[in-house]
Design an enzyme around this catalytic site. Structure first.
Site, PDB file in Angstrom:
ATOM      1  N   ARG A 220       1.185  -0.967  -0.173  1.00  0.00           N
ATOM      2  CA  ARG A 220      -0.301  -0.052   0.059  1.00  0.00           C
ATOM      3  C   ARG A 220       0.601   1.511   0.515  1.00  0.00           C
ATOM      4  NH1 ARG A 220      -3.419  -2.742  -1.777  1.00  0.00           N
ATOM      5  NH2 ARG A 220      -6.006  -2.232  -1.112  1.00  0.00           N
ATOM      6  N   GLU A 248      -3.005   8.693  -3.672  1.00  0.00           N
ATOM      7  CA  GLU A 248      -3.112   7.600  -5.274  1.00  0.00           C
ATOM      8  C   GLU A 248      -4.388   7.625  -4.939  1.00  0.00           C
ATOM      9  OE1 GLU A 248      -4.189   2.810  -5.999  1.00  0.00           O
ATOM     10  OE2 GLU A 248      -1.417   3.150  -4.583  1.00  0.00           O
ATOM     11  N   HIS A 267      -1.385   1.119 -10.055  1.00  0.00           N
ATOM     12  CA  HIS A 267      -2.163   0.107  -9.468  1.00  0.00           C
ATOM     13  C   HIS A 267      -2.746  -1.174  -9.742  1.00  0.00           C
ATOM     14  CE1 HIS A 267      -3.605  -0.467  -4.406  1.00  0.00           C
ATOM     15  NE2 HIS A 267      -3.534  -1.302  -5.165  1.00  0.00           N
TER      16      HIS A 267
END
Length: 303
Positions: A220, A248, A267
């Protein structure tokens, strides 16, 4: 007679699940419109957009909400009271490990630079072979990365909650992280996101790494202090391959995009063709557990 109702967000997933036991009804519900039943025993949320639609669960009686992601911190606070949530462990490890190794290979062998420079300029690069590699986090993703790295002839170890040897890999305790980092050429970060892991790689940890070390993050984004990473990369000390970032999505004008030695993917660690059969197998297993009155797999939260 229907005894178990299962909703899935797409017709493709319904088809992939295949035949289900007698008494099980599978309905397609993308969760962007009202629920088709007042009671849906198992709700499979959409991939990548669950946060935007979980409010649709209000007023729906469920026994299990099945996420299609491993991480769940982004929706935990949005679920109705009484929700039992299972994550998608076993679904994304294969794809995420592939990308992690791919990012490491691309940065080590300067593939990103070659693709952009378009010059026939040979470079003597560092191989993966013989590098001292550490995997921070030795759950499903960490173990999948380790399995793919071993044939590359790396000097491999992991760091997790406690010291042990698992699957043939020496695992150091998290208390020894700084000592291990000082002896690490390539660091793979594969921890889940939580309050306890936020910022686990900050300026102190990056400073502990040797000059030229490579950091790969497929866990993460908030696991790494972004400002500290930018500072170390800007000085040429550290290189990075990132599938996750903080913030993000990463803004188009963020310095990480243009710093040399940084390769970013948006991602997409789990977003491959390997996902479809694996999420279908997990959903089938969960249906069978519920039909037999067994506890479901991968339960991570009860609100």
């Amino acid at each position: 007679m229907t005894s178990l109702v299962v909703s899935v967000p797409t017709p493709e997933l319904a088809a992939d699940i295949g035949p289900v036991p007698d008494g099980v009804e599978v309905v397609v519900w993308p969760m962007t419109d009202p629920a088709p039943r007042e009671r849906i025993d198992m709700v499979v949320t959409p991939y990548m957009s669950a946060r935007d639609v979980v409010a649709a669960l209000d007023g729906v009686r469920t026994r299990l909400v099945q996420s299609q992601s491993i991480g769940y911190e982004d929706i935990a606070g949005l679920l109705p009271r009484g929700t039992v949530l299972a994550n998608a462990a076993t679904v994304h490890e294969t794809s995420t490990a592939e990308l992690a190794v791919g990012l490491a290979l691309a940065v080590q062998r300067h593939l990103d630079r070659f693709a952009h420079d378009r010059e026939w300029s040979r470079v003597f690069a560092d191989s993966l072979a013989d590098r001292r590699v550490t995997i921070l986090g030795f759950g499903g993703v960490g173990k999948a990365i380790a399995a793919r790295l071993l044939p590359f002839e790396v000097d491999l170890r992991a760091v997790a909650s406690r010291e042990r040897v698992e699957d043939g890999v020496p695992v150091a305790a998290i208390d020894d992280l700084h000592r291990v980092l000082a002896e690490t050429d390539i660091l793979f970060v594969a921890l889940p996101g939580s309050d306890s892991t936020r910022g686990i790689i900050g300026d102190t940890e990056l400073s502990a790494l040797p000059d030229g070390a490579l950091v790969i993050n497929v866990g993460r984004g908030p696991l790494i202090d972004t400002e500290a990473l930018v500072e170390h990369v800007s000085r040429g000390r550290i290189r990075a391959g990132l599938d996750v970032t903080d913030p993000e999505p990463l803004p188009a004008d963020h310095p990480l995009w243009s710093l040399p030695g940084v390769l970013i993917s948006p991602h997409v660690g789990g977003a491959t063709s390997a996902m479809r059969p694996r999420i279908a197998r997990l959903v089938r297993r969960q249906i069978e557990h519920l039909v037999r009155g067994e506890e479901p797999e991968n339960v991570v939260l009860t609100t």
